[in-house]
Design a protein around this motif. Structure first.
Motif, PDB file in Angstrom:
ATOM      1  N   SER A  29       0.825  -1.208   0.000  1.00 38.92           N
ATOM      2  CA  SER A  29       0.000   0.000   0.000  1.00 38.92           C
ATOM      3  C   SER A  29       0.858   1.257   0.000  1.00 38.92           C
ATOM      4  O   SER A  29       0.341   2.357  -0.097  1.00 38.92           O
ATOM      5  CB  SER A  29      -0.918   0.011   1.216  1.00 38.92           C
ATOM      6  N   LEU A  30       2.170   1.061   0.133  1.00 38.18           N
ATOM      7  CA  LEU A  30       3.036   2.224   0.332  1.00 38.18           C
ATOM      8  C   LEU A  30       2.949   3.231  -0.814  1.00 38.18           C
ATOM      9  O   LEU A  30       2.774   4.425  -0.581  1.00 38.18           O
ATOM     10  CB  LEU A  30       4.484   1.781   0.524  1.00 38.18           C
TER      11      LEU A  30
ATOM     12  N   GLY B 219       4.236   4.423  11.228  1.00 38.11           N
ATOM     13  CA  GLY B 219       4.287   4.224   9.787  1.00 38.11           C
ATOM     14  C   GLY B 219       3.237   4.999   9.027  1.00 38.11           C
ATOM     15  O   GLY B 219       2.958   4.697   7.874  1.00 38.11           O
ATOM     16  N   ALA B 220       2.644   6.001   9.664  1.00 37.53           N
ATOM     17  CA  ALA B 220       1.660   6.805   8.953  1.00 37.53           C
ATOM     18  C   ALA B 220       2.379   7.796   8.046  1.00 37.53           C
ATOM     19  O   ALA B 220       3.439   8.314   8.395  1.00 37.53           O
ATOM     20  CB  ALA B 220       0.788   7.565   9.939  1.00 37.53           C
ATOM     21  N   THR B 221       1.787   8.057   6.870  1.00 37.53           N
ATOM     22  CA  THR B 221       2.359   9.102   6.009  1.00 37.53           C
ATOM     23  C   THR B 221       1.983  10.452   6.607  1.00 37.53           C
ATOM     24  O   THR B 221       1.174  10.532   7.537  1.00 37.53           O
ATOM     25  CB  THR B 221       1.789   9.011   4.583  1.00 37.53           C
ATOM     26  N   ARG B 222       2.540  11.502   6.052  1.00 36.62           N
ATOM     27  CA  ARG B 222       2.234  12.826   6.607  1.00 36.62           C
ATOM     28  C   ARG B 222       0.748  13.117   6.505  1.00 36.62           C
ATOM     29  O   ARG B 222       0.133  13.650   7.427  1.00 36.62           O
ATOM     30  CB  ARG B 222       3.028  13.902   5.859  1.00 36.62           C
TER      31      ARG B 222
ATOM     32  N   THR C 105       8.501   5.919   5.916  1.00 39.04           N
ATOM     33  CA  THR C 105       7.266   5.399   6.495  1.00 39.04           C
ATOM     34  C   THR C 105       7.401   3.918   6.847  1.00 39.04           C
ATOM     35  O   THR C 105       6.989   3.465   7.906  1.00 39.04           O
ATOM     36  CB  THR C 105       6.133   5.608   5.483  1.00 39.04           C
ATOM     37  N   LEU C 106       8.030   3.200   5.928  1.00 38.87           N
ATOM     38  CA  LEU C 106       8.195   1.757   6.137  1.00 38.87           C
ATOM     39  C   LEU C 106       9.187   1.506   7.267  1.00 38.87           C
ATOM     40  O   LEU C 106       9.029   0.588   8.084  1.00 38.87           O
ATOM     41  CB  LEU C 106       8.689   1.131   4.829  1.00 38.87           C
ATOM     42  N   THR C 107      10.228   2.330   7.312  1.00 36.63           N
ATOM     43  CA  THR C 107      11.214   2.211   8.378  1.00 36.63           C
ATOM     44  C   THR C 107      10.542   2.356   9.735  1.00 36.63           C
ATOM     45  O   THR C 107      10.771   1.572  10.648  1.00 36.63           O
ATOM     46  CB  THR C 107      12.244   3.355   8.280  1.00 36.63           C
TER      47      THR C 107
END
Lengths: 312, 327, 281, 405
Positions: A29-30, B219-222, C105-107
């Motif tokens: 999903s990244l 691990g959340a995006t901004r 983010t994955l890190t």
């Protein structure tokens, strides 16, 4: 213990399994999440640009359509009435400028002492009365300004048989300014360190002397910000004046005569200009008004920012 | 030498000082005057506010007596026939404010997010000021721009486009002119935007850094951090901002009067003219008869009730949001 | 499934300083000359050590020694701070966390973090808090969420307390419980390394003790790096200690890395001895 | 004792501050604005009302002030006929000495503006001061001046029965015009207006028995003619003649009715003025001659019989009317600061002198206000009406019942 020591030998570790599952989902999903994130942050930036553009656009319109009207006559002449054969008889807005000075001046003369003294009370008192006053002031700042015009009309003209005048306009604007000054000066007074007050009191000075000679000077720049802010709001007000100042076409300093004000001149020019030139002329007045108001507003902001920096 | 607490509240009950009598007496008198002036002046403000309310309420009596609840439920406003039904005005007020908020809330919140999370901290105040300066532009200027520039443009280009893309769907149906409820809503949208931006920005900036880092470290995006954590945390403050903006939109007078078309009937389409409570107070006053002035007083009372209530709700929400942040 | 990345590759026995210590087993994370600077000002300089797998590593040192700064570098939390710069290599398994191909983010999801003060998301329920990390990372399946939530809450010793009120707001929990909720939240995404920044400093002694007890159970599941200013705590809970100290220019430097017992009983560096004997800090 | 002193001081301070701030506010109740030196010829007057009459009033005031240095006449406030009547009825608070209206005031108009101790119609005199017409103007791309329209079509446009420019009825009258299919946007007066009255009077008179009632106030019966147009089926409301003029100029496909001089003042409108069917079956554009012809067909008018729309005559332009000034018969009624009622009011004298001057053409070397009518798009009052004005003004007296003129 690790995978390569032989996963076949050990029973499957549910945690490792879940970790693998979750990480693969996360990795899958990244791309989407990263794109959405960038996209939405971009949208935020665009929103900011759009919002800023509105101001730029309005200022541009005012300058483009209004600047060429501004001349010496604009400030020194009263308005003229275009006739069928002389449509460019426009004159200036001296009457409106003078009216605005008279009306806003009256409002300031009343609103500054009342607002600052009441603001001082709010800063030093924490009781039911002060809280009630604070809430009242908040509600008053949120009311549509035309209501104050109606009030002054009902109270002064209907009940006390006064007549349309700049003074009544000043009263209506006072009611707009007082709560604004009150709230902002409360903050300025609160920002004065208690130690300064206590030092004064410990010298045996009375509270009144401490308040006027020590605390108020210390809060003065903040109070100036408050007054500038309130004035910039009052100068641009149209609605409350409609009900109480009447109208005039000849500049006068008299507060007891009917008056006109710059925002009213713009309103009338746009809606009641018999000739299209009068409508166009309103752009000049609007440019002038916006320039005045924005300068005051910016001034109060810069002053406030300067004070914040001083304090830290 | 006694200092006495600076925040003592009641006049005349200042604690006795231990100073020699010669000093004490003038000081006591002087403190009395101090409190006297403070309370006296503030009392004037309170008395004027009370008079304000009483005057407007009493001025509306004859209209209530003449029309009763018809003032609120009546659909015909015709001062010439002494018909004072304010329902079209009330509907116009609500609809224009709703349009303004529907447009301004998402945009304003996004702008606030940008100000807090995209703009470098040092530039935040100046760049916020840029948007907030919009609030300083007098309403008559918004009205003028709306009337002279937007209105003809809307009639020539925007409304036809809107009708062709929506196939004249309900709210966008019918004959249209220049001024309209939609135009008033759009002008209001611009006018309330700074309110939403300023207060939402404060509400967003007050969300603790720990919340943001907590989300990032999972691990959340901004954007996920903003959308799932920051905005929900700032919810109360943003609601307060929107409520204050609503109060402003409901009460805006001059700009609306200039662009709404002053059409005193229950509107059937957003592209037609309408009117609002506040704008009627500005436009119906010329040559108003005694009864009409009383009816306008009644409108003023309705307007006070609505805007004061909404404004108070907004302030309470903001206060709660700020308390929540300091906990 | 890509297990090569999900599980740290062992690289034989690990070294601490120059003494080989087989007790510490495999390596979870490897730091090579890690420096952190803010706007060009060095905050932590040239730190190199290895984080053992399934053990507790404590970063100790007086305040200003850069413990927290270093910790935050381990999951790229400095990326969001303007002007922050991390140099050197931090390897998680074989991947350099700061290399271009790995997304921060994955890190951050692979290297979890628990903060000084409990920071549950106040608008979410207990359940939503625990699974928030999973949801951020795209996990939607209810079964996976439920299973992960239960497992994480059990691991954080909170399950029995909250299993009947998962829908309640996280703010209804006590401070210690909130911190355990944050631990559960971090565990739910099954990180390989869990960073803890003075996780008990905001808690009362009883809650502190419970968290400490929890750590010894947690290390069976995840490698832990903990920052603590409390030397007794470090001695009680950690297997490996990294001692940092502020250098002359204000940047934190690594003084000594040793198995906890050795560091506390037989430190190599004189400054370590001074510190553990309470001469400064 | 000490406490008492303190309380007393506090109370005194409260009261003192209160009085200090409130007193000047209340003092305005007594009227410094109207404080006039009754012995001197210096006086100030002001009028407000009919926007129909505004351009004439403004030119005339400028001219009058040029010949009378002692007088001050405030600029005429174009607020609409309804407002003009209201302002003069409430003269004591508005400071207005004459109200301009295109529809002479009736008892009903007074009742609307007064709740107790009201004057009667007999308390006022109503002086004819101007004669003008109304033009129908439109803003349709490609549609030049001279579109033929009649009362019926206009009525149906305002009642929402004719909605597009290429409606059959309009086409039939204008076979040579290229009419677009766009919707017609009627512009109407949203305030109480004599211009609306004259227009609806024309619609009612010219369409009698040809069209039925509609939502807009024109009808087969004259009783429904109104200064307040209310809200038609569709359209744009605007205040004042100037507001209607600018709304038409600003709004594509619109149509509106304005006093003739507003058409002359606005180039955009002057390019598209309709010709209107008159009572003799001719289509005429508004003109000074047409209005004069129409007025001549009904030589005798008074405050109770004033309608001159749709009069017979091949050259008569059918939408025309007189405009009036409403003045208190007993002048000191507005002159609140005249302590001695037996002294002639200078304000009243200036008022009647100005209005009398305004209502006359004058002679070479001594021009009257009507001399300026033509250049503003009005018709000079017929001689008999000029005499009527003087006769009416002779009724104005001061408290001692002395004539002021």
């Amino acid at each position: 213990m690790s995978v390569t020591t032989g996963i076949g030998e050990l029973p499957a570790d549910p945690i490792l399994e879940r970790r693998a599952l979750i990480q693969s989902i996360a990795r899958g999903s990244l791309a989407r999440r990263a794109v959405v994130s960038r996209l939405m942050l971009g949208v935020c930036g665009l929103a900011f640009l759009a919002a800023s553009t509105v101001l730029v656009w309005i200022v541009y319109l005012l300058v483009a359509k209004g600047f060429h009207w501004i001349s010496i006559n604009f400030f020194t002449q009263d308005p003229l009435t275009p006739t069928v054969f002389q449509q460019n008889l426009l004159g200036g807005i001296r009457n409106a400028i003078r009216g605005s000075i008279v009306i806003d001046g009256i409002a300031l003369v009343i609103a500054i002492p009342v607002g600052i003294v009441a603001g001082h009370l709010l800063a030093v008192s924490e009781n039911v009365f002060a809280n009630a006053v604070r809430s009242t002031a908040e509600v008053m700042t949120g009311l549509p300004s035309i209501l104050f015009g109606i009030f002054v009309y009902e109270f002064m003209i209907i009940r006390f048989h006064s007549h349309f005048s700049g003074f009544l306009g000043g009263l209506a604007l006072t009611m707009i300014m007082v709560p604004v000054i009150m709230k902002a000066s409360e903050i300025s007074f609160r920002a004065v360190p208690a130690s300064i007050r206590e030092a004064g009191l410990s010298l045996g000075l009375s509270k009144g002397v401490v308040a006027t000679r020590i605390v108020t000077p210390a809060a003065a720049p903040g109070l100036l910000t408050a007054v500038l802010l309130a004035t910039s709001r009052a100068v641009g007000e149209t609605a409350p004046l409609i009900w109480v100042i009447g109208n005039n076409y000849v500049a006068t300093w008299s507060p007891y005569k009917q008056q006109t004000a710059i925002p009213i001149a713009i309103y009338n020019g746009i809606l009641n200009g018999a000739s299209p030139l009068q409508q166009a002329y309103a752009w000049g007045s609007a440019l002038f008004l916006v320039a005045v108001v924005l300068c005051m507003n910016l001034g109060s902001r810069l002053l406030a920012a300067f004070l914040r920096r001083e304090r830290h | 030498m006694s200092t006495g607490p600076i925040t003592e509240s009641a006049p005349g009950v200042a604690p006795e000082g231990r100073a020699p009598g010669r000093v004490k007496r003038p000081r006591a008198r002087s403190d009395g005057a101090y409190w006297g002036i403070l309370y006296g002046t503030t009392l004037i403000f309170v008395v004027v506010c009370a008079t304000f309310l009483v005057t407007l309420v009493t001025s509306s009596f004859s209209a209530w007596g003449h029309s009763g609840l018809g003032l609120i439920t009546g659909t015909t406003w015709n001062p010439d026939k002494q018909l004072y039904g304010a329902l079209p005005l009330i509907i116009g007020t609500l609809v224009t404010s709703a349009i303004a908020l529907v447009l301004a809330v998402p945009l304003g919140v996004l702008v606030a997010v940008a100000l807090v999370h995209l703009v470098p901290r040092r530039l935040r105040t100046p760049m916020s000021s840029f948007v907030e300066l919009l609030a300083a532009v007098p309403s008559v200027v918004f009205g003028g721009v709306g009337f002279l520039v937007l209105a003809p443009y809307f009639q020539q280009h925007f409304y036809p486009w809107l009708q062709s893309t929506t196939h004249s769907f309900g709210p966008f149906s019918g004959t249209f002119s220049t001024t309209s409820i939609l135009l008033a809503g759009i002008v209001l949208f611009v006018m309330v935007l700074p309110t939403i931006v300023a207060f939402s920005r404060d509400a967003i900036a007050i969300v603790p850094e720990e919340q943001i880092e907590g989300a990032m470290s999972l691990g959340a995006t901004r954007w996920q951090t903003l959308w799932k954590v920051v905005l929900p945390s700032a919810r109360t403050g943003i609601t307060g901002a929107v409520t204050l903006a609503a109060a402003r939109a409901l009460g805006e007078t001059i700009a609306v009067a200039m662009v709404i078309g002053n059409y005193f009937k229950v509107p059937h389409s957003l592209l037609q003219g309408g009117t609002t409570l506040a704008s009627a107070l500005a436009t119906q006053w010329d040559g108003a008869t005694t009864l009409t002035i009383s009816a306008l007083g009644a409108l003023a009372v309705i307007l006070i009730a609505i805007t004061a209530g909404v404004n108070y709700a907004g302030r309470s929400l903001l206060r709660r949001a700020n308390q929540g942040a300091t906990l | 499934m890509d297990s090569a990345i999900t599980v740290p590759t062992p690289s034989g026995a690990m070294t601490t300083g120059d003494v080989e210590d087989p007790r510490l087993g495999a390596i979870a994370m490897r730091l090579k000359d890690v420096s952190v600077s803010f706007h060009g000002r060095m905050a932590v300089r040239d730190v190199s050590f290895e984080v053992p797998d399934k053990r507790v590593t404590a970063l100790i040192g007086p305040s200003g020694s850069g413990k927290t700064t270093l910790l935050r570098a381990l999951n790229r939390l400095h990326d969001v701070t303007r002007g922050a710069k991390v140099e050197g290599e931090i390897l998680l398994g074989n991947t350099n966390l700061y290399s271009r191909e790995i997304h921060p983010t994955l890190t951050r999801m692979r290297v979890g973090m628990v903060f000084q003060r409990p920071n549950p998301f106040p608008t979410m329920s207990i359940f939503d808090n625990v699974v928030s990390g999973l949801r951020f990372n795209g996990v939607r399946k209810r079964a996976v969420l439920n299973e992960a939530a239960e497992s994480a809450l059990i691991a954080a010793a909170l399950w029995d307390r909250v299993k009947d009120r998962l829908k309640m707001h996280a703010s209804s929990l006590s401070g210690g419980e909130q911190q355990r909720l944050c631990i559960a939240r971090a565990l739910a995404v099954e990180p390989e390394v869990l960073l803890m920044d003075e996780p008990t400093s905001a808690l009362d002694p009883v809650s502190t003790q419970r968290i400490e007890e929890l750590l010894s159970e947690l290390k069976a599941r995840v490698s832990i790096v903990i920052v603590t200013h409390n030397m007794q705590q470090a001695a009680r809970i950690s297997d490996l200690c990294v001692f940092l100290l502020m250098g002359d220019d204000g940047a934190g430097e690594q003084i000594e890395v040793a198995p906890t017992q050795k560091l506390f009983t037989d430190p190599t560096d004189r400054r370590t001895l001074d510190y553990i004997q309470g001469r400064f800090g | 004792m000490r406490l008492k002193t303190r309380v007393a001081v506090t109370a005194a301070a409260v009261v003192g501050t209160a009085i200090g701030l409130v007193a000047p506010a209340l003092a305005v109740g007594g009227d410094p604005y109207f404080k006039t030196d009754t012995q001197s010829a210096v006086a100030t007057i002001g009028g407000a009302g009919s926007t129909f009459a505004a351009p004439l009033q403004q030119s005339a005031i400028t001219a009058y002030l040029a010949r009378n240095g002692n007088a001050t006449i405030n600029a005429y406030q174009a607020v609409g006929s309804g407002a003009g009547e209201a302002d003069v009825i409430k003269a004591a608070t508005t400071g207005i000495n004459w109200g301009g209206t295109d529809v002479p005031m009736t008892a009903a108009d007074i009742a609307k503006n007064c709740s107790s101790g009201c004057p009667t119609v007999a308390s006022f005199v109503q002086v004819p001061i101007g004669l003008g017409g109304e033009g129908i103007t439109y803003n349709v791309r490609g549609l030049k001046t001279g579109l033929k329209l009649n009362g019926t079509i206009l009525a149906e446009i305002y009642n929402g029965k004719i909605t597009t420019w290429n409606n059959k009825a309009i086409k039939k009258l204008n076979p040579t015009f290229k009419l677009p299919g766009s919707k017609i946007i009627p512009v109407f007066r949203s305030d109480s207006s004599g211009t609306s009255y004259i227009f609806t009077d024309f619609l009612a008179t010219s369409t009698r028995s040809t069209v039925g009632h509609g939502p807009w106030p024109y009808a087969a019966t004259k009783s429904e003619i109104s200064t307040y147009a209310g809200t038609p089926a569709y359209g744009v409301g605007a205040a004042h003649n100037a507001g209607v003029a600018s709304a038409v100029a600003n709004t594509a496909n619109s149509i509106g009715y304005v006093e003739y001089s507003y058409i002359l003042l606005n180039k955009k409108l002057a390019g598209s003025v309709a010709t209107i069917l008159n009572a003799s079956g001719k289509y005429l554009a508004p003109s000074i001659k047409g209005i004069a012809t129409d007025a001549a067909a009904k030589p005798h008018v008074s405050a109770t019989s004033f309608s001159i729309v749709f009069e017979k005559g091949a050259a008569a332009y059918p939408i025309a009317g007189y405009t009036w000034a409403v003045v208190w018969k007993q002048q000191n009624a507005t002159d609140t600061n005249t302590a001695n009622n037996s002294v002639a009011s200078t304000t009243g004298i200036l008022l009647v002198k100005y209005l009398d001057w305004l209502a006359h053409t004058g002679t070479t070397g001594d021009l009257g206000g009507q001399h300026f009518a033509a250049e503003d798009g009005y018709v000079a009052l017929p001689a008999n009406i000029q005499s009527l004005a003087t006769a009416t003004l002779l009724q104005v007296v001061n408290a001692g019942n002395h004539k002021l003129l």
